[in-house]
Design an enzyme around this catalytic site. Structure first.
Site, PDB file in Angstrom:
ATOM      1  N   HIS A 144       4.503  63.436  -7.134  1.00  0.00           N
ATOM      2  CA  HIS A 144       3.646  62.244  -7.169  1.00  0.00           C
ATOM      3  C   HIS A 144       2.250  62.600  -7.671  1.00  0.00           C
ATOM      4  O   HIS A 144       1.345  62.892  -6.888  1.00  0.00           O
ATOM      5  CB  HIS A 144       3.567  61.610  -5.773  1.00  0.00           C
ATOM      6  CG  HIS A 144       3.066  60.209  -5.775  1.00  0.00           C
ATOM      7  ND1 HIS A 144       3.575  59.221  -4.962  1.00  0.00           N
ATOM      8  CD2 HIS A 144       2.092  59.605  -6.508  1.00  0.00           C
ATOM      9  CE1 HIS A 144       2.945  58.080  -5.198  1.00  0.00           C
ATOM     10  NE2 HIS A 144       2.023  58.297  -6.115  1.00  0.00           N
ATOM     11  N   HIS A 174      -0.879  61.447 -10.650  1.00  0.00           N
ATOM     12  CA  HIS A 174      -1.387  60.509 -11.659  1.00  0.00           C
ATOM     13  C   HIS A 174      -2.240  61.287 -12.650  1.00  0.00           C
ATOM     14  O   HIS A 174      -3.359  61.685 -12.321  1.00  0.00           O
ATOM     15  CB  HIS A 174      -2.235  59.419 -11.010  1.00  0.00           C
ATOM     16  CG  HIS A 174      -1.491  58.564 -10.027  1.00  0.00           C
ATOM     17  ND1 HIS A 174      -0.866  57.393 -10.385  1.00  0.00           N
ATOM     18  CD2 HIS A 174      -1.263  58.711  -8.697  1.00  0.00           C
ATOM     19  CE1 HIS A 174      -0.280  56.845  -9.311  1.00  0.00           C
ATOM     20  NE2 HIS A 174      -0.515  57.635  -8.272  1.00  0.00           N
ATOM     21  N   ARG A 200      -4.081  60.745 -16.169  1.00  0.00           N
ATOM     22  CA  ARG A 200      -4.538  59.439 -16.692  1.00  0.00           C
ATOM     23  C   ARG A 200      -4.306  59.231 -18.175  1.00  0.00           C
ATOM     24  O   ARG A 200      -4.763  58.249 -18.740  1.00  0.00           O
ATOM     25  CB  ARG A 200      -6.014  59.257 -16.354  1.00  0.00           C
ATOM     26  CG  ARG A 200      -6.332  59.359 -14.859  1.00  0.00           C
ATOM     27  CD  ARG A 200      -5.588  58.318 -14.045  1.00  0.00           C
ATOM     28  NE  ARG A 200      -6.069  58.269 -12.652  1.00  0.00           N
ATOM     29  CZ  ARG A 200      -5.510  57.529 -11.715  1.00  0.00           C
ATOM     30  NH1 ARG A 200      -4.441  56.796 -11.984  1.00  0.00           N
ATOM     31  NH2 ARG A 200      -6.002  57.525 -10.481  1.00  0.00           N
ATOM     32  N   ASN A 202       1.418  54.634 -14.353  1.00  0.00           N
ATOM     33  CA  ASN A 202       0.324  53.641 -14.462  1.00  0.00           C
ATOM     34  C   ASN A 202      -0.816  54.121 -15.361  1.00  0.00           C
ATOM     35  O   ASN A 202      -1.967  54.226 -14.958  1.00  0.00           O
ATOM     36  CB  ASN A 202      -0.208  53.248 -13.077  1.00  0.00           C
ATOM     37  CG  ASN A 202      -0.779  54.415 -12.298  1.00  0.00           C
ATOM     38  OD1 ASN A 202      -0.422  55.566 -12.535  1.00  0.00           O
ATOM     39  ND2 ASN A 202      -1.678  54.131 -11.380  1.00  0.00           N
ATOM     40  N   HIS A 259       4.617  58.098  -0.389  1.00  0.00           N
ATOM     41  CA  HIS A 259       3.498  58.168   0.569  1.00  0.00           C
ATOM     42  C   HIS A 259       3.648  57.353   1.859  1.00  0.00           C
ATOM     43  O   HIS A 259       2.902  56.417   2.111  1.00  0.00           O
ATOM     44  CB  HIS A 259       2.166  57.830  -0.108  1.00  0.00           C
ATOM     45  CG  HIS A 259       2.184  56.676  -1.070  1.00  0.00           C
ATOM     46  ND1 HIS A 259       2.655  55.430  -0.737  1.00  0.00           N
ATOM     47  CD2 HIS A 259       1.778  56.595  -2.363  1.00  0.00           C
ATOM     48  CE1 HIS A 259       2.525  54.628  -1.776  1.00  0.00           C
ATOM     49  NE2 HIS A 259       2.014  55.309  -2.788  1.00  0.00           N
ATOM     50  N   ASN A 315      -4.813  54.578  -0.918  1.00  0.00           N
ATOM     51  CA  ASN A 315      -3.801  53.571  -0.646  1.00  0.00           C
ATOM     52  C   ASN A 315      -2.427  54.210  -0.636  1.00  0.00           C
ATOM     53  O   ASN A 315      -2.025  54.776  -1.643  1.00  0.00           O
ATOM     54  CB  ASN A 315      -3.855  52.477  -1.730  1.00  0.00           C
ATOM     55  CG  ASN A 315      -2.953  51.302  -1.385  1.00  0.00           C
ATOM     56  OD1 ASN A 315      -2.586  51.119  -0.236  1.00  0.00           O
ATOM     57  ND2 ASN A 315      -2.603  50.513  -2.391  1.00  0.00           N
ATOM     58  N   ASP A 337       0.074  62.690  -4.372  1.00  0.00           N
ATOM     59  CA  ASP A 337      -0.505  61.436  -4.864  1.00  0.00           C
ATOM     60  C   ASP A 337      -1.875  61.720  -5.506  1.00  0.00           C
ATOM     61  O   ASP A 337      -2.842  60.970  -5.331  1.00  0.00           O
ATOM     62  CB  ASP A 337      -0.632  60.391  -3.732  1.00  0.00           C
ATOM     63  CG  ASP A 337      -0.878  58.983  -4.280  1.00  0.00           C
ATOM     64  OD1 ASP A 337      -0.935  58.806  -5.523  1.00  0.00           O
ATOM     65  OD2 ASP A 337      -1.026  58.056  -3.458  1.00  0.00           O
ATOM     66  N   HIS A 387     -10.305  60.014 -10.334  1.00  0.00           N
ATOM     67  CA  HIS A 387     -11.139  58.921 -10.863  1.00  0.00           C
ATOM     68  C   HIS A 387     -12.454  59.527 -11.319  1.00  0.00           C
ATOM     69  O   HIS A 387     -12.869  60.567 -10.811  1.00  0.00           O
ATOM     70  CB  HIS A 387     -11.430  57.877  -9.769  1.00  0.00           C
ATOM     71  CG  HIS A 387     -10.227  57.094  -9.362  1.00  0.00           C
ATOM     72  ND1 HIS A 387      -9.653  56.140 -10.164  1.00  0.00           N
ATOM     73  CD2 HIS A 387      -9.483  57.134  -8.232  1.00  0.00           C
ATOM     74  CE1 HIS A 387      -8.601  55.619  -9.550  1.00  0.00           C
ATOM     75  NE2 HIS A 387      -8.468  56.205  -8.367  1.00  0.00           N
TER      76      HIS A 387
END
Ligand SMILES: [Zn+2]
Length: 465
Positions: free
Chosen positions: A95, A97, A99, A129, A267, A315, A342, A346
């Site tokens: 998991h 991310h 970007r 995403n 999660h 989240n 996860d 950012h």
């Protein structure tokens, strides 16, 4: 190239191995795992703990022996002295991310892969995403191509369940499966339409990929920024009730039961979710689940204690101590199959907004293993072998990846840990572009000291070689 990892405690739960021994890697693959010493005459002997010296040694740059000059030692034959260290199959994070494409200002595939290798991971599954969303064959191929060119770790892309992750129509699942996705998920969003989720399970099964559920009833969580409880009330922040998660965990378990098709719950963060998954497993439903290091170690109190640091905004949100205890119990009794970070970088600008406006998500690749070794193994008495299982066969089997073991002929992915190493988490030093980490400044015992992917040493002491 031959590499022997010598004298370490080899722990490979998927092979039922836990003994002090040697591993021989030849041509990027596992050749032998043995209690008996494996010796290569005249090979270069190096110690992973000496990072700088390592990087300077021949062999790590894969020069041929003729270039090493008069040395009788062969540069393409290395013995890694792993005495006092733990040698495990390469860790897998299902998991993350990254970007890219679209938000290369927050993380690229390259910086993400560097962070993974530095953190002890040899395989990652990337969430879809991005901008554009990975909902087509061309985006899947772009990610795979880019990752192959960088080559630091293995990258398994997940594709979207619905087009644009909008929850309305199914994405091109067959085409993406053909291109190489291993799972589908709208992670970050929940597929609120139950019929679409049911169809997603059926299609996924037809195309041989798994379904990962981001379980969140957004009609219950809408507007919330932290766990609903005493702390949210005291701070006056918009709350997310734990039922937002459990309602959807129940729906998705139920759909898995209806279709007979496996589902993986991302999660998991609440006691009730753990209990639902435990009951479903007992009933024979093919549900698997993951938990993050932050949900295993932090509570909603962290929001207040950190003075509204947005690195605690995640989240699903950080929950209560009772939930943390239930997650540990779930790890121990097998209800929870995997630990996954996860990892959600950012930009600092995005995260520097006030608590309500800032985006959800924290980075985890370069802190996960020390945090788990110290705060989950040492402090919560989770056995080391079990922790290793949650980073190897647990995630591999949950998503049907052929990874996580040390069988003869397997691609040689290895994570070497030093359980006694003192580390302080310093986000400023992360390879990840994300600095949004709630563990900054934590002093921990235990860390990954060497990452080997496809038979090549990629990182030593958290730095690329
Ligand atoms: Zn999610």
């Amino acid at each position: 190239m031959r590499l022997v990892i010598k004298g370490g405690r080899i722990i490979s739960p998927g092979d039922r191995i836990d003994y002090v021994g040697d591993i021989l890697i030849e041509n990027s693959r596992i050749k032998r795992v043995s209690r008996r010493p494996i010796d290569i005459k005249d090979a270069l002997v190096v110690r992973p703990a000496v990072a700088k010296a390592m990087a300077d040694k021949p062999g790590f740059t894969r020069r041929s022996s003729s270039e090493v000059g008069k040395s009788s030692k062969k540069a393409d034959e290395i013995v890694l002295d792993a005495k006092g260290l733990v040698v495990a199959p390469g860790f897998i994070d299902i998991h993350v991310h990254f970007r890219e494409p679209g938000r290369e200002d927050a993380e690229t595939i390259e910086t993400g892969m560097k962070a993974a290798a530095a953190g002890g991971f040899t395989s990652v599954m990337t969430m879809p995403n991005t901008y554009p969303v990975n909902d087509t064959q061309s985006t899947t191929l772009f990610i795979l191509q880019k990752a192959a060119n960088i080559g630091l770790t293995h990258v398994f892309p997940a594709g979207a369940i619905t087009r644009g992750m909008k929850g309305r129509t199914l994405a091109a699942i067959g085409e993406m499966a053909e291109a190489g996705i291993v799972a589908i998920t709208d992670d970050g969003h929940c597929v609120m339409d139950g019929t679409i989720m049911r169809r997603a399970l059926e299609y996924a099964s037809d195309f041989g990929v798994r379904v990962v559920s981001h379980s969140e009833d957004t009609t219950l969580s809408a507007g919330g920024v932290m766990h609903e409880g005493f702390v949210s009330t005291r701070l006056g922040l918009p709350p997310i009730p734990q039922q937002a998660e459990t309602v959807m965990v129940y729906r998705d378990i139920s759909l898995s039961g209806l279709t007979g098709i496996p589902i993986h719950i991302a999660h998991v963060s609440t006691r009730e979710s753990v209990e639902l998954i435990r009951r479903a497993k007992d009933a024979g439903i093919k549900v698997t689940a993951e938990v993050t290091p932050h949900h295993l170690t932090l509570t909603d109190e962290a929001v207040e204690e950190s003075d509204y640091d947005t690195s605690t905004k995640v989240n699903p949100p950080l929950r209560t101590q009772d939930d943390v205890d239930a997650l540990i119990e779930g790890l121990l009794d097998g209800t929870i199959d995997a630990i996954a970070t996860d990892h959600a970088p950012h930009t600092t600008t995005d995260k520097e907004q006030d608590y309500v406006a800032a985006p959800f998500g924290i980075v985890g690749l370069e802190s996960a293993v020390p945090v788990c070794l110290d705060r989950v193994c040492a402090k919560r008495q989770v056995p080391l072998e079990l922790l290793i299982q949650k980073f190897t066969t647990g995630p591999a089997d949950a998503l049907g990846l052929k990874k996580g073991r040390l069988a003869k002929g397997d691609v040689a992915d290895i994570t070497i840990l030093d359980p006694a190493k003192d580390v302080t988490i310093d986000p400023a030093k992360f390879y990840s572009m994300g600095r949004n980490c709630p563990f900054g400044g934590w002093s921990l015992v235990g860390a990954p000291v060497c990452t080997i992917a496809s038979g090549q040493i990629k990182t030593i002491d958290g730095r690329l070689v």
